[in-house]
Scaffold this active site. Structure first.
Site, PDB file in Angstrom:
ATOM      1  N   THR A  89       0.868  -1.186   0.000  1.00  0.00           N
ATOM      2  CA  THR A  89       0.000   0.000   0.000  1.00  0.00           C
ATOM      3  C   THR A  89       0.903   1.234   0.000  1.00  0.00           C
ATOM      4  O   THR A  89       0.968   1.962   0.982  1.00  0.00           O
ATOM      5  CB  THR A  89      -0.938   0.013   1.220  1.00  0.00           C
ATOM      6  OG1 THR A  89      -0.148  -0.100   2.424  1.00  0.00           O
ATOM      7  CG2 THR A  89      -1.926  -1.132   1.166  1.00  0.00           C
ATOM      8  N   CYS A 260       7.792   2.473   6.380  1.00  0.00           N
ATOM      9  CA  CYS A 260       6.537   2.790   7.081  1.00  0.00           C
ATOM     10  C   CYS A 260       6.378   4.263   7.438  1.00  0.00           C
ATOM     11  O   CYS A 260       5.401   4.897   7.047  1.00  0.00           O
ATOM     12  CB  CYS A 260       6.428   1.940   8.356  1.00  0.00           C
ATOM     13  SG  CYS A 260       6.257   0.172   8.051  1.00  0.00           S
TER      14      CYS A 260
END
Length: 446
Positions: A89, A260
């Site tokens: 994602t 992240c």
């Protein structure tokens, strides 16, 4: 819950760790990926990520027959009672999470999932995604659950099997699906929080964004320490004794990065904007991170006489942290890009980077050893905290260097060792004398 049939879609960092660890807990796992080469390697027991313990778990799973690797998502889910979605994602051009891969997989699997199956979002996704997945599935007989991962690269296997919490969010108040997912972890001794899917998704973003903010804070404190002749190591040690603060994520560095924190901070900002909310603290943390990297470049510029054009700079470490081969959003590469933009000639060494990576390491000439990186360099910049850098023969490095300066953005090296080698050491947030050497500590009072 006794051994269950589980499918994991995606054999990347999160997916492979999830598949291997669930197998070690006694479940039967089929892990799917779209890359034939990767699937073939995994079938041979070859780990495709650099992560302590992962190769052994894959080998054990293959030998026991509980772990299987297949090509394509549809081939994995035929007998699965639980399907984990572990697909990328990434950050889109506008900063929001790009859910196209996730939505494509959901659409692909919609008609082949078994009745009563539970679909689990393991990927980091915006708040509301679990509900969106349920809408795409349009299957009243299939539950959707959010189960975010909290894995640190370099200790992912340990983190999966020894978590400080397990978070499970039920979409549409479907507690039965959430309880089934909780059962997969019953052999793990950790607090289990069962909540709604929106709260579960927010927990992941809030956690990562808090950590990013904390790192920006400590890097700014380190900058102040340099101005005020304080020592960031002592400051963070003193802070860490306070139980309200603790000592994790208090080490200064070259800025935060990785797969992240950069994308999750921007994604949460975009989420806030989409509902008409502001998040000035988070925006300031992102801005502070960029500014900190520019300050590192400023240190290097000053160390080579004020002009980086044509200056040869040796970089030690390119991955975003030691113990991994991950170059995604590495702060080392962000700083390399800034140095290259000013005309610096960069030679970089990292023990896990064996050659140039197209589209990633373009600004850096990859060399085979730290000593090659030092050859003729006006300065050495330590950007990743690989243990072998502390063990280098620094007098040998000094002979190879064209200059005397070592900028240690991780405070990883021993300043006294470098001083004995005749080198000028600069850390982050550490007081230095005018010639760049470590200031001696004052004697203790009697």
């Amino acid at each position: 819950m006794r051994g269950s049939n589980v499918a994991v879609v995606g054999a990347g960092y999160v997916g492979l760790t999830t598949a291997a660890c669930l197998t070690s807990l006694g479940h039967r796992v089929v892990c799917a990926d779209v890359g034939q080469k990767k699937v073939d390697m995994l079938r041979r027991g070859e780990a495709t990520i650099q992560e302590p313990g992962i190769a052994a778990l894959i080998a054990e799973g293959l030998v026991s027959g509980r772990l299987e690797f297949v090509l394509g998502a549809r081939a994995a889910v035929a007998e699965a009672g639980t399907v984990f979605l572990c697909v990328p994602t990434p950050m889109s051009a506008g900063g929001a999470a790009d859910l196209r891969a996730l939505e494509a997989v959901v659409t692909e699997l919609r008609d082949v999932l078994s009745p009563g199956c539970v679909v689990v979002n393991k990927s980091t996704v915006p708040v509301g995604t679990a509900v969106r997945v349920g809408e795409l599935l349009d299957r009243a007989d299939v539950s959707v659950v959010s189960n975010p991962e909290f894995l640190r690269e370099g200790s992912a296997v340990y983190d999966f099997l020894n978590p400080n919490r397990i978070v499970i969010g039920a979409a549409g108040h479907d507690l039965a699906g959430a309880e089934r997912v909780a059962g997969l972890y019953e052999k793990i001794d950790a607090p289990v929080l069962v909540t709604d899917s929106a709260s579960s998704e927010m927990i992941k973003y809030a956690s990562n964004c808090y950590l990013a903010t904390r790192l920006s804070f400590v890097n700014t404190i380190a900058e102040l320490c340099e101005y005020l002749d304080a020592d960031i190591d002592d400051v963070t040690t003193g802070m860490g004794y306070d139980e309200r603060i603790g000592n994790s994520f208090l080490r200064p560095g070259p800025g935060w990065g990785g797969s992240c924190l950069p994308k999750d901070t921007v994604a949460l900002l975009r989420t806030a904007e989409s509902v008409g909310s502001e998040f000035p603290v988070l925006r300031a943390a992102i801005d502070a991170n960029q500014r900190h990297q520019e300050l590192v470049v400023d240190k290097v510029r000053k160390a080579v006489g004020g002009d980086l054009a044509g200056a040869r700079i040796g970089l030690l470490g390119l991955t975003f942290k030691a113990g991994t081969d991950d170059l995604r959003d590495s702060p080392a590469l962000a700083i390399a890009k800034l140095l290259a933009a000013e005309g610096a000639d960069l030679a970089g060494y990292d023990p896990s980077v064996r050659g140039p990576v197209a589209g990633v390491t373009g600004q850096v000439r990859i060399v085979g050893t730290a000593y090659h990186a030092a050859h003729g360099a006006a300065a050495i910049v330590v950007l990743t905290e690989w243990p072998e850098f502390r063990a280098l023969d620094w007098p040998r490095m000094a002979v190879r260097l064209g200059g005397r300066s070592v900028i240690d953005t991780r405070n990883h090296l021993d300043p006294l060792v470098l001083d004995r080698a005749g080198l000028s050491y600069q850390g982050i947030g550490r007081p230095v004398s005018r010639d760049g050497s470590r200031k001696p500590l004052p004697p203790l009072a009697a």
